[in-house]
Design a protein around this motif. Structure first.
Motif, PDB file in Angstrom:
ATOM      1  N   ARG A  76     -10.696 -10.062 -14.812  1.00 24.72           N
ATOM      2  CA  ARG A  76     -10.431 -11.332 -15.510  1.00 24.72           C
ATOM      3  C   ARG A  76      -8.932 -11.522 -15.730  1.00 24.72           C
ATOM      4  O   ARG A  76      -8.408 -12.628 -15.608  1.00 24.72           O
ATOM      5  CB  ARG A  76     -11.150 -11.347 -16.873  1.00 24.72           C
ATOM      6  CG  ARG A  76     -10.734 -12.512 -17.760  1.00 24.72           C
ATOM      7  CD  ARG A  76     -11.350 -12.475 -19.151  1.00 24.72           C
ATOM      8  NE  ARG A  76     -10.924 -11.388 -20.014  1.00 24.72           N
ATOM      9  CZ  ARG A  76      -9.747 -11.307 -20.637  1.00 24.72           C
ATOM     10  NH1 ARG A  76      -8.830 -12.255 -20.470  1.00 24.72           N
ATOM     11  NH2 ARG A  76      -9.463 -10.287 -21.414  1.00 24.72           N
ATOM     12  N   ARG A  77      -8.246 -10.414 -16.054  1.00 29.64           N
ATOM     13  CA  ARG A  77      -6.810 -10.504 -16.361  1.00 29.64           C
ATOM     14  C   ARG A  77      -5.940 -10.627 -15.114  1.00 29.64           C
ATOM     15  O   ARG A  77      -4.743 -10.919 -15.233  1.00 29.64           O
ATOM     16  CB  ARG A  77      -6.380  -9.253 -17.124  1.00 29.64           C
ATOM     17  CG  ARG A  77      -6.923  -9.162 -18.542  1.00 29.64           C
ATOM     18  CD  ARG A  77      -6.746  -7.755 -19.072  1.00 29.64           C
ATOM     19  NE  ARG A  77      -7.140  -7.625 -20.474  1.00 29.64           N
ATOM     20  CZ  ARG A  77      -7.474  -6.472 -21.040  1.00 29.64           C
ATOM     21  NH1 ARG A  77      -7.466  -5.362 -20.334  1.00 29.64           N
ATOM     22  NH2 ARG A  77      -7.805  -6.429 -22.315  1.00 29.64           N
ATOM     23  N   LEU A  78      -6.501 -10.329 -13.962  1.00 27.97           N
ATOM     24  CA  LEU A  78      -5.715 -10.316 -12.727  1.00 27.97           C
ATOM     25  C   LEU A  78      -4.954 -11.636 -12.561  1.00 27.97           C
ATOM     26  O   LEU A  78      -5.550 -12.712 -12.632  1.00 27.97           O
ATOM     27  CB  LEU A  78      -6.675 -10.097 -11.553  1.00 27.97           C
ATOM     28  CG  LEU A  78      -6.151  -9.463 -10.277  1.00 27.97           C
ATOM     29  CD1 LEU A  78      -5.516  -8.095 -10.543  1.00 27.97           C
ATOM     30  CD2 LEU A  78      -7.303  -9.303  -9.290  1.00 27.97           C
ATOM     31  N   VAL A  79      -3.631 -11.546 -12.339  1.00 23.74           N
ATOM     32  CA  VAL A  79      -2.829 -12.770 -12.258  1.00 23.74           C
ATOM     33  C   VAL A  79      -2.853 -13.377 -10.860  1.00 23.74           C
ATOM     34  O   VAL A  79      -2.395 -14.496 -10.661  1.00 23.74           O
ATOM     35  CB  VAL A  79      -1.356 -12.534 -12.694  1.00 23.74           C
ATOM     36  CG1 VAL A  79      -1.284 -12.159 -14.167  1.00 23.74           C
ATOM     37  CG2 VAL A  79      -0.664 -11.489 -11.831  1.00 23.74           C
ATOM     38  N   THR A  80      -3.350 -12.625  -9.877  1.00 24.55           N
ATOM     39  CA  THR A  80      -3.415 -13.142  -8.508  1.00 24.55           C
ATOM     40  C   THR A  80      -4.877 -13.366  -8.122  1.00 24.55           C
ATOM     41  O   THR A  80      -5.757 -12.691  -8.642  1.00 24.55           O
ATOM     42  CB  THR A  80      -2.769 -12.126  -7.535  1.00 24.55           C
ATOM     43  OG1 THR A  80      -3.229 -10.812  -7.872  1.00 24.55           O
ATOM     44  CG2 THR A  80      -1.265 -12.160  -7.630  1.00 24.55           C
ATOM     45  N   ILE A  98       3.482  -7.092  -7.312  1.00 21.75           N
ATOM     46  CA  ILE A  98       3.072  -7.391  -8.683  1.00 21.75           C
ATOM     47  C   ILE A  98       2.341  -6.150  -9.178  1.00 21.75           C
ATOM     48  O   ILE A  98       1.359  -5.721  -8.569  1.00 21.75           O
ATOM     49  CB  ILE A  98       2.152  -8.622  -8.728  1.00 21.75           C
ATOM     50  CG1 ILE A  98       2.928  -9.848  -8.257  1.00 21.75           C
ATOM     51  CG2 ILE A  98       1.600  -8.838 -10.137  1.00 21.75           C
ATOM     52  CD1 ILE A  98       2.069 -11.009  -7.879  1.00 21.75           C
ATOM     53  N   ILE A  99       2.854  -5.546 -10.236  1.00 22.35           N
ATOM     54  CA  ILE A  99       2.201  -4.355 -10.790  1.00 22.35           C
ATOM     55  C   ILE A  99       1.629  -4.739 -12.151  1.00 22.35           C
ATOM     56  O   ILE A  99       2.354  -5.199 -13.027  1.00 22.35           O
ATOM     57  CB  ILE A  99       3.193  -3.186 -10.939  1.00 22.35           C
ATOM     58  CG1 ILE A  99       3.776  -2.838  -9.564  1.00 22.35           C
ATOM     59  CG2 ILE A  99       2.496  -1.968 -11.547  1.00 22.35           C
ATOM     60  CD1 ILE A  99       4.767  -1.697  -9.570  1.00 22.35           C
ATOM     61  N   GLN A 100       0.312  -4.606 -12.271  1.00 18.76           N
ATOM     62  CA  GLN A 100      -0.351  -5.057 -13.487  1.00 18.76           C
ATOM     63  C   GLN A 100      -1.156  -3.920 -14.092  1.00 18.76           C
ATOM     64  O   GLN A 100      -1.892  -3.215 -13.390  1.00 18.76           O
ATOM     65  CB  GLN A 100      -1.274  -6.239 -13.137  1.00 18.76           C
ATOM     66  CG  GLN A 100      -1.741  -6.952 -14.376  1.00 18.76           C
ATOM     67  CD  GLN A 100      -2.568  -8.193 -14.073  1.00 18.76           C
ATOM     68  OE1 GLN A 100      -2.682  -8.636 -12.931  1.00 18.76           O
ATOM     69  NE2 GLN A 100      -3.148  -8.752 -15.114  1.00 18.76           N
ATOM     70  N   GLY A 101      -1.031  -3.730 -15.406  1.00 16.65           N
ATOM     71  CA  GLY A 101      -1.841  -2.736 -16.114  1.00 16.65           C
ATOM     72  C   GLY A 101      -2.919  -3.441 -16.910  1.00 16.65           C
ATOM     73  O   GLY A 101      -2.745  -4.592 -17.326  1.00 16.65           O
ATOM     74  N   SER A 102      -4.040  -2.764 -17.119  1.00 12.90           N
ATOM     75  CA  SER A 102      -5.114  -3.364 -17.914  1.00 12.90           C
ATOM     76  C   SER A 102      -5.757  -2.280 -18.765  1.00 12.90           C
ATOM     77  O   SER A 102      -6.182  -1.247 -18.244  1.00 12.90           O
ATOM     78  CB  SER A 102      -6.153  -4.011 -16.990  1.00 12.90           C
ATOM     79  OG  SER A 102      -7.156  -4.661 -17.745  1.00 12.90           O
TER      80      SER A 102
END
Ligand SMILES: [Zn+2]
Ligand SMILES: [Zn+2]
Length: 326
Positions: free
Chosen positions: A153-157, A264-268
């Motif tokens: 859900r949080r994924l920006v891409t 893009i490096i994303q943490g959740s």
């Protein structure tokens, strides 16, 4: 009540402790079963310190509400529930921004409040989600499924057609299931070949089959320097690295690789209340998604010691059955 007590790192004993009493706003659950996850194993091994010993671990729980605190409607008694084990304060700045996963006064079952590996568990009423009758293995996997679904859900891409999942512990298996459910072709990678086979049975493709190719989405569920080196190496230009693994060691990443790769490096981290659990409960209850498919091993509570010792080496998720609810 009976409980599995961590008496010192690496040693669990079954003992008797006083029944917990539900206070205002709380419910008491007759625990049906509890899944073991990486964070529990970190507490078991002593890599993460328990707040005190003996300590009750476990947070991936389901059961039936059997008592309620003074101001909770008695209609809740008898409901089958899954536990959202991270309770937020709803007063700090992060809670006010809706990011309850980062609440500064977060209370986590099995981490800084008593865990679920016991016959009874007390949690705030709003963190006990009523759910339809489903197979026990699905109920025990609602919490880890929520971690994964919240990350997506949080994924920006936008989701691409193919993705690589690095690390096939419970989180990696669940992430593979969730991506496959959304029509993404999943390549799965782990140093343990039994886990790769398990993921293949779920519908993933061994990553070796696509070796060398870059991916628009790489999910790293380990976070160790070695797994992150593999993950960083497999990202397509402009692609996303989604990180779920909690490892405190520094990583090797140059600004040049980041810039040239336009990464893009994303943490959740876990999930936010109430939207994420609400969504998973509805999703699983609708029968579209059976998270229990990642389960491989079941033990009775009395066998908590071997369950903890072996869970790190089995291909799927381990859970402990506590009461014969169904
Ligand atoms: Zn967990
Ligand atoms: Zn807060």
């Amino acid at each position: 009540m009976k409980a599995a007590l961590l008496v010192e790192p690496g040693r669990v004993e079954i003992g008797e402790v006083p029944d917990p009493e539900p206070g205002p706003g709380e419910v008491r659950i007759l625990v049906g079963g509890v899944g073991l996850c990486g964070s529990d194993i970190s507490v078991f091994s002593g890599r993460w310190k328990a707040p005190s010993y003996p300590w009750i671990m476990g947070h991936e729980a389901f059961g039936i509400i059997e008592a309620v605190g003074p101001d909770v409607p008695s209609e809740r008694i008898g409901q089958t529930v899954v536990v959202e084990p991270n309770a937020a304060c709803f007063a700090c700045d992060r809670c006010n921004r809706g990011v309850t996963s980062a609440c500064v006064r977060r209370q986590s079952v099995g981490m800084n409040r008593p865990g679920a590996l016991a016959e009874l568990l007390v949690v705030p009423s709003r963190f006990a989600w009523s759910i339809a009758d489903l197979p026990d293995t699905d109920l025990v996997c609602v919490e880890p499924a929520t971690v994964v679904l919240a990350a997506l859900r949080r994924l920006v891409t936008p989701l691409p057609n193919t993705a690589l999942v690095v690390g096939l512990g419970a989180q990696g298996m669940m992430m593979s299931l969730a991506l496959l459910d959304r029509g993404v072709a999943v390549y799965a990678q782990d140093i343990n070949q039994d886990r790769v086979s398990f993921a293949t049975d779920l519908g993933a493709v061994p990553a070796a089959a696509g070796s060398g190719r870059p991916f628009e989405l790489v999910v790293d569920t380990v976070g160790s320097p070695s797994s992150m080196a593999v993950s960083l190496d497999r990202i397509e230009v402009g692609g996303t690295l989604l990180c779920l693994g909690l490892d405190s060691r520094p990583l090797e990443l140059t600004a040049q690789a980041l810039v040239r790769g336009q990464m893009i490096i994303q943490g959740s981290l876990t999930y936010d209340h109430p939207a994420d659990f609400e969504a998973t409960v509805a999703f699983v209850a609708a029968g579209r998604f059976a998270p229990g498919r990642i389960v491989s091993d079941e033990y009775p509570l009395e066998s908590a010691q071997p369950a903890f010792e072996r869970s790190g080496s089995t291909p799927g998720k381990t859970w402990l059955r506590i009461a014969g609810l169904s």
